[in-house]
Design a protein around this motif. Structure first.
Motif, PDB file in Angstrom:
ATOM      1  N   GLU A  46      -8.221   3.917   1.502  1.00 22.80           N
ATOM      2  CA  GLU A  46      -6.767   3.733   1.517  1.00 22.80           C
ATOM      3  C   GLU A  46      -6.304   2.666   0.525  1.00 22.80           C
ATOM      4  N   CYS A  47      -7.189   1.732   0.187  1.00 24.13           N
ATOM      5  CA  CYS A  47      -6.829   0.623  -0.703  1.00 24.13           C
ATOM      6  C   CYS A  47      -7.152   0.902  -2.164  1.00 24.13           C
ATOM      7  N   ARG A  48      -7.882   1.940  -2.437  1.00 21.22           N
ATOM      8  CA  ARG A  48      -8.309   2.217  -3.811  1.00 21.22           C
ATOM      9  C   ARG A  48      -7.165   2.478  -4.783  1.00 21.22           C
ATOM     10  N   PRO A  49      -6.077   3.156  -4.384  1.00 24.61           N
ATOM     11  CA  PRO A  49      -4.972   3.334  -5.341  1.00 24.61           C
ATOM     12  C   PRO A  49      -4.369   2.012  -5.827  1.00 24.61           C
ATOM     13  N   THR A  50      -4.400   0.996  -4.986  1.00 25.08           N
ATOM     14  CA  THR A  50      -3.885  -0.309  -5.395  1.00 25.08           C
ATOM     15  C   THR A  50      -4.724  -0.876  -6.532  1.00 25.08           C
ATOM     16  N   PHE A  51      -6.024  -0.751  -6.424  1.00 25.12           N
ATOM     17  CA  PHE A  51      -6.890  -1.267  -7.477  1.00 25.12           C
ATOM     18  C   PHE A  51      -6.795  -0.417  -8.739  1.00 25.12           C
ATOM     19  N   THR A  52      -6.538   0.863  -8.572  1.00 27.20           N
ATOM     20  CA  THR A  52      -6.321   1.713  -9.744  1.00 27.20           C
ATOM     21  C   THR A  52      -5.068   1.269 -10.486  1.00 27.20           C
ATOM     22  N   ARG A  53      -4.027   0.891  -9.741  1.00 26.39           N
ATOM     23  CA  ARG A  53      -2.806   0.382 -10.380  1.00 26.39           C
ATOM     24  C   ARG A  53      -3.072  -0.923 -11.121  1.00 26.39           C
ATOM     25  N   ILE A  54      -3.902  -1.779 -10.534  1.00 26.99           N
ATOM     26  CA  ILE A  54      -4.239  -3.044 -11.200  1.00 26.99           C
ATOM     27  C   ILE A  54      -4.995  -2.754 -12.494  1.00 26.99           C
ATOM     28  N   ILE A  55      -5.942  -1.816 -12.434  1.00 31.12           N
ATOM     29  CA  ILE A  55      -6.731  -1.471 -13.615  1.00 31.12           C
ATOM     30  C   ILE A  55      -5.838  -0.922 -14.722  1.00 31.12           C
ATOM     31  N   ARG A  56      -4.879  -0.090 -14.361  1.00 25.52           N
ATOM     32  CA  ARG A  56      -4.004   0.544 -15.349  1.00 25.52           C
ATOM     33  C   ARG A  56      -2.846  -0.345 -15.787  1.00 25.52           C
ATOM     34  N   CYS A  57      -2.699  -1.486 -15.155  1.00 27.97           N
ATOM     35  CA  CYS A  57      -1.627  -2.422 -15.486  1.00 27.97           C
ATOM     36  C   CYS A  57      -1.761  -2.842 -16.946  1.00 27.97           C
TER      37      CYS A  57
END
Length: 73
Positions: A46-57
């Motif tokens: 459930e938390c992985r999309p948040t880290f994907t957003r950080i990576i793509r920031c």
């Protein structure tokens, strides 16, 4: 205090701490992004999309600096 067993290996707080440490140790976007990739695979699904957003920031270092300001470190 009993720690509940989990199917994932890292909490979100631990993963954010890894990003902060990567920022403090390496000081480069590449280091923080690499840590985010590793942490993303270890947190709950459930938390992985948040880290994907950080990576793509576009500005990962700015994100970490702002997070440090929010938690007042």
């Amino acid at each position: 205090m009993l720690i509940q067993p989990t199917s994932y290996r890292m909490t979100v707080e631990d993963a954010i701490l890894c990003l902060i440490l990567a920022y403090r140790i390496h000081g480069t976007e590449t280091g923080v992004i690499a840590a985010a990739y590793r942490a993303r695979d270890l947190v709950r699904i459930e938390c992985r999309p948040t880290f994907t957003r950080i990576i793509r920031c576009g500005a990962v270092l700015v994100w970490v600096e702002n997070y440090l300001k929010v938690i007042e470190v």
